[in-house]
Design a protein around this motif. Structure first.
Motif, PDB file in Angstrom:
ATOM      1  N   GLN A 146      -2.914  52.046  49.303  1.00  0.00           N
ATOM      2  CA  GLN A 146      -1.734  52.169  48.414  1.00  0.00           C
ATOM      3  C   GLN A 146      -0.442  52.386  49.194  1.00  0.00           C
ATOM      4  OE1 GLN A 146      -4.476  53.955  44.889  1.00  0.00           O
ATOM      5  NE2 GLN A 146      -2.311  54.370  44.582  1.00  0.00           N
ATOM      6  N   ARG A 172       0.713  62.341  47.227  1.00  0.00           N
ATOM      7  CA  ARG A 172       0.389  61.002  47.738  1.00  0.00           C
ATOM      8  C   ARG A 172       1.335  60.688  48.900  1.00  0.00           C
ATOM      9  NH1 ARG A 172      -1.312  57.356  42.349  1.00  0.00           N
ATOM     10  NH2 ARG A 172      -3.326  58.387  42.179  1.00  0.00           N
ATOM     11  N   ASP A 191      -6.530  48.357  45.995  1.00  0.00           N
ATOM     12  CA  ASP A 191      -5.292  49.131  45.937  1.00  0.00           C
ATOM     13  C   ASP A 191      -4.639  49.178  47.320  1.00  0.00           C
ATOM     14  OD1 ASP A 191      -5.480  49.482  43.235  1.00  0.00           O
ATOM     15  OD2 ASP A 191      -5.827  51.645  43.283  1.00  0.00           O
ATOM     16  N   ASN A 238      -6.179  47.990  40.627  1.00  0.00           N
ATOM     17  CA  ASN A 238      -5.109  47.988  39.631  1.00  0.00           C
ATOM     18  C   ASN A 238      -3.728  48.002  40.273  1.00  0.00           C
ATOM     19  OD1 ASN A 238      -6.340  50.607  40.260  1.00  0.00           O
ATOM     20  ND2 ASN A 238      -4.812  51.546  38.919  1.00  0.00           N
ATOM     21  N   HIS A 239      -3.560  48.787  41.354  1.00  0.00           N
ATOM     22  CA  HIS A 239      -2.224  48.863  41.974  1.00  0.00           C
ATOM     23  C   HIS A 239      -1.821  47.541  42.626  1.00  0.00           C
ATOM     24  CE1 HIS A 239      -0.901  53.086  41.490  1.00  0.00           C
ATOM     25  NE2 HIS A 239      -2.193  53.274  41.280  1.00  0.00           N
ATOM     26  N   ASP A 287      -0.179  55.681  24.641  1.00  0.00           N
ATOM     27  CA  ASP A 287      -0.184  55.312  26.059  1.00  0.00           C
ATOM     28  C   ASP A 287      -1.629  55.022  26.457  1.00  0.00           C
ATOM     29  OD1 ASP A 287      -0.161  55.085  28.772  1.00  0.00           O
ATOM     30  OD2 ASP A 287       0.638  57.107  29.166  1.00  0.00           O
ATOM     31  N   SER A 291      -3.651  56.864  29.084  1.00  0.00           N
ATOM     32  CA  SER A 291      -4.048  58.256  28.877  1.00  0.00           C
ATOM     33  C   SER A 291      -5.454  58.353  28.269  1.00  0.00           C
ATOM     34  CB  SER A 291      -3.048  58.943  27.949  1.00  0.00           C
ATOM     35  OG  SER A 291      -3.570  60.198  27.583  1.00  0.00           O
ATOM     36  N   PRO A 292      -6.348  59.143  28.921  1.00  0.00           N
ATOM     37  CA  PRO A 292      -7.681  59.357  28.349  1.00  0.00           C
ATOM     38  C   PRO A 292      -7.704  60.561  27.398  1.00  0.00           C
ATOM     39  CG  PRO A 292      -7.595  60.267  30.562  1.00  0.00           C
ATOM     40  CD  PRO A 292      -6.200  59.762  30.255  1.00  0.00           C
ATOM     41  N   PHE A 325      -5.807  51.562  33.216  1.00  0.00           N
ATOM     42  CA  PHE A 325      -5.895  51.363  34.676  1.00  0.00           C
ATOM     43  C   PHE A 325      -7.307  50.997  35.137  1.00  0.00           C
ATOM     44  CE2 PHE A 325      -5.590  56.134  34.267  1.00  0.00           C
ATOM     45  CZ  PHE A 325      -6.844  56.486  34.746  1.00  0.00           C
ATOM     46  N   SER A 373     -15.464  60.441  38.590  1.00  0.00           N
ATOM     47  CA  SER A 373     -15.067  61.093  37.340  1.00  0.00           C
ATOM     48  C   SER A 373     -15.079  60.037  36.227  1.00  0.00           C
ATOM     49  CB  SER A 373     -13.700  61.760  37.488  1.00  0.00           C
ATOM     50  OG  SER A 373     -12.766  60.816  37.894  1.00  0.00           O
ATOM     51  N   GLY A 380     -12.623  57.197  35.880  1.00  0.00           N
ATOM     52  CA  GLY A 380     -12.508  56.200  36.947  1.00  0.00           C
ATOM     53  C   GLY A 380     -13.513  55.072  36.833  1.00  0.00           C
ATOM     54  N   HIS A 428     -11.070  53.710  44.142  1.00  0.00           N
ATOM     55  CA  HIS A 428     -10.371  54.037  42.883  1.00  0.00           C
ATOM     56  C   HIS A 428     -10.348  55.520  42.521  1.00  0.00           C
ATOM     57  CE1 HIS A 428      -8.528  53.073  39.069  1.00  0.00           C
ATOM     58  NE2 HIS A 428      -9.533  53.566  38.359  1.00  0.00           N
ATOM     59  N   ASP A 429     -11.503  56.195  42.547  1.00  0.00           N
ATOM     60  CA  ASP A 429     -11.533  57.614  42.172  1.00  0.00           C
ATOM     61  C   ASP A 429     -11.319  58.405  43.462  1.00  0.00           C
ATOM     62  OD1 ASP A 429     -11.721  59.805  40.568  1.00  0.00           O
ATOM     63  OD2 ASP A 429     -13.897  59.927  40.695  1.00  0.00           O
ATOM     64  N   HIS A 430     -10.072  58.828  43.674  1.00  0.00           N
ATOM     65  CA  HIS A 430      -9.615  59.207  45.015  1.00  0.00           C
ATOM     66  C   HIS A 430     -10.367  60.365  45.666  1.00  0.00           C
ATOM     67  CE1 HIS A 430      -5.472  57.083  44.345  1.00  0.00           C
ATOM     68  NE2 HIS A 430      -6.517  56.309  44.107  1.00  0.00           N
TER      69      HIS A 430
HETATM   70  N1  LIG Z   1      -3.534  60.469  32.586  1.00  0.00           N
HETATM   71  C1  LIG Z   1      -2.878  59.429  33.119  1.00  0.00           C
HETATM   72  C2  LIG Z   1      -3.240  58.916  34.361  1.00  0.00           C
HETATM   73  C3  LIG Z   1      -2.521  57.871  34.886  1.00  0.00           C
HETATM   74  N2  LIG Z   1      -1.481  57.354  34.187  1.00  0.00           N
HETATM   75  C4  LIG Z   1      -0.725  56.223  34.725  1.00  0.00           C
HETATM   76  O1  LIG Z   1      -1.637  55.182  35.016  1.00  0.00           O
HETATM   77  C5  LIG Z   1      -1.243  54.437  36.139  1.00  0.00           C
HETATM   78  C6  LIG Z   1      -2.355  54.458  37.170  1.00  0.00           C
HETATM   79  O2  LIG Z   1      -2.619  55.822  37.524  1.00  0.00           O
HETATM   80  P1  LIG Z   1      -2.900  56.205  39.044  1.00  0.00           P
HETATM   81  O3  LIG Z   1      -3.353  57.623  39.092  1.00  0.00           O
HETATM   82  O4  LIG Z   1      -1.742  55.825  39.896  1.00  0.00           O
HETATM   83  O5  LIG Z   1      -4.142  55.234  39.327  1.00  0.00           O
HETATM   84  P2  LIG Z   1      -5.012  55.118  40.626  1.00  0.00           P
HETATM   85  O6  LIG Z   1      -5.668  53.793  40.562  1.00  0.00           O
HETATM   86  O7  LIG Z   1      -4.229  55.465  41.844  1.00  0.00           O
HETATM   87  O8  LIG Z   1      -6.128  56.265  40.454  1.00  0.00           O
HETATM   88  C7  LIG Z   1      -7.101  56.140  39.470  1.00  0.00           C
HETATM   89  C8  LIG Z   1      -7.767  57.453  39.208  1.00  0.00           C
HETATM   90  O9  LIG Z   1      -7.903  58.243  40.344  1.00  0.00           O
HETATM   91  C9  LIG Z   1      -9.163  57.226  38.577  1.00  0.00           C
HETATM   92  O10 LIG Z   1      -9.932  58.385  38.539  1.00  0.00           O
HETATM   93  C10 LIG Z   1       0.024  55.118  36.678  1.00  0.00           C
HETATM   94  O11 LIG Z   1       1.160  54.425  36.169  1.00  0.00           O
HETATM   95  C11 LIG Z   1      -0.050  56.503  36.065  1.00  0.00           C
HETATM   96  O12 LIG Z   1       1.210  57.094  35.897  1.00  0.00           O
HETATM   97  C12 LIG Z   1      -1.157  57.862  32.966  1.00  0.00           C
HETATM   98  O13 LIG Z   1      -0.201  57.373  32.341  1.00  0.00           O
HETATM   99  N3  LIG Z   1      -1.851  58.902  32.433  1.00  0.00           N
END
Ligand SMILES: Nc1ccn([C@@H]2O[C@H](COP(=O)(O)OP(=O)(O)OC[C@H](O)CO)[C@@H](O)[C@H]2O)c(=O)n1
Length: 339
Positions: free
Chosen positions: A31, A46, A84, A119-120, A188, A191-192, A205, A245, A248, A273-275
């Motif tokens: 990333q 990050r 990513d 995704n990134h 959104d 959001s989970p 994502f 998790s 992810g 992905h799941d950092h």
């Molecule tokens: N609760 C959340 C989590 C994330 N977002 C938004 O979603 C986009 C991607 O999130 P990001 O944490 O950058 O994704 P990664 O691929 O780096 O990591 C994935 C996780 O670690 C999986 O476990 C970003 O735009 C976030 O702001 C959100 O809105 N709400």
């Protein structure tokens, strides 16, 4: 019944004291972006520039290992980047330069680098452009290769069916959006919130392996099983709840795992992905290792690894925050009925 690939015959030694057949390098979630440090949505620091330094150290380490261990046929033959490659916060007029900067570091490695989409990556550039920049061998984002006789690696496109990476109005994007609308009530869709257990994976994502890719995967693993190859499945998104998790996981991880289990030849599924990373073994004995992200390593720390492949298993030798994991082969007879 335990099924072993041909080169497993009579060798039941542990990794200790044995030369691996071959090795490969692993790194996940670089990333990279030429921007100041920041935080994830949930507040985890990050380090967008430092992640490139980690990749540089990884490549130096893989090359140095080959220098020290010039085993005929062995050594770090290739490396796998688990997706990513660039961060979503990278200014879009600098996305191409950022990807090129990362690819240039992989080019310093003395062997091929195999990439996959995260995704990134797709927040930054169109998938067709990425497939070409990352030199994906099939001209599409899923492919397989055999780096050593008796072994097959499968790289999945975890965003084949997804609401990211397809142009607005594209039928796949529209269908994926409907899929999410049915499972995630939040305005959104990233959001989970309110989702429980593994249902937390139904966020924008994440994504899924589509039907055509599933059929392709079935064919590749059928061929591998027929040739008695041991297979390793590589995916940006994790495929087992015990190794990541819930938020992810791949949307259709169960469907993918039914195909994987059907053929009894997959030794391990590796993911990014799941950092935080994770590890688990599923009910059919397949190892699942989610790799710790380079992006979230503070300066001075690392997260990359080397996987040594032995006739009886795989040993991940981690550096820094990437833990080491011993994964002994537990290949089972093929599952003929879908469970
Ligand atoms: N609760 C959340 C989590 C994330 N977002 C938004 O979603 C986009 C991607 O999130 P990001 O944490 O950058 O994704 P990664 O691929 O780096 O990591 C994935 C996780 O670690 C999986 O476990 C970003 O735009 C976030 O702001 C959100 O809105 N709400």
């Amino acid at each position: 019944m335990l099924v072993q690939p041909p080169n497993a015959v009579a060798v039941r030694a542990t990794a200790a004291g044995k030369e691996p057949l071959f090795s490969f390098g692993v790194i996940a979630d670089v990333q990279y972006a030429d921007i100041p440090d920041g935080r994830s949505f949930l507040g985890v620091p990050r380090y967008y520039r430092h992640s490139l330094t980690i990749l540089q150290r990884a490549v130096r380490s893989w090359n140095a290992h080959n220098h020290k261990h010039p085993v005929a046929g062995g050594g770090v033959r290739f490396c796998v980047n688990f997706g990513d490659i660039v961060d979503g916060f990278c200014p879009k007029d600098r996305s191409l330069a950022a990807v090129q900067a990362v690819v240039a570091e992989f080019d310093r490695f003395h062997g091929p680098a195999y990439h996959m989409l995260g995704n990134h990556c797709l927040y930054n550039l169109p998938r067709s452009k990425l497939v070409s920049l990352l030199r994906m061998p099939s001209g599409r984002a899923y492919y397989d290769f055999s780096p050593f006789p008796g072994y097959r690696f499968v790289v999945l496109d975890a965003y084949d069916f997804s609401a990211v990476g397809w142009p607005r109005g594209h039928p796949v994007a529209a269908a994926a959006r409907r899929f999410l609308d049915e499972r995630n009530p939040n305005a959104d869709k990233n959001s989970p919130s309110g989702l429980a257990g593994v249902d937390r994976r139904f966020v924008m994502f994440n994504g899924a392996v589509g039907e055509a890719q599933l059929r392709w995967l079935d064919g590749v693993l059928r061929g591998a099983a027929r040739r008695r190859e041991a297979a390793v499945v590589c995916s940006h998104l994790p495929l087992h709840p015990g190794a990541a998790s819930p938020s992810g996981l791949m949307w259709n991880y169960e469907e993918v795992m039914r195909v994987v289990h059907r053929h009894g030849c997959v030794a391990a599924c590796l993911a990014g992905h799941d950092h935080r990373g994770g590890y688990g073994v599923d009910a059919r004995g397949v190892h699942h290792r989610t790799l710790e992200a380079a992006l979230e390593c503070p300066p001075g720390t690392d997260a990359f690894g080397r996987v040594d492949v032995y006739p009886d298993g795989l040993t991940l030798v981690g550096a820094g925050r990437m833990g080491s994991t011993d994964m002994r082969l537990q290949l089972h007879s093929p599952v003929t009925e879908l469970s």
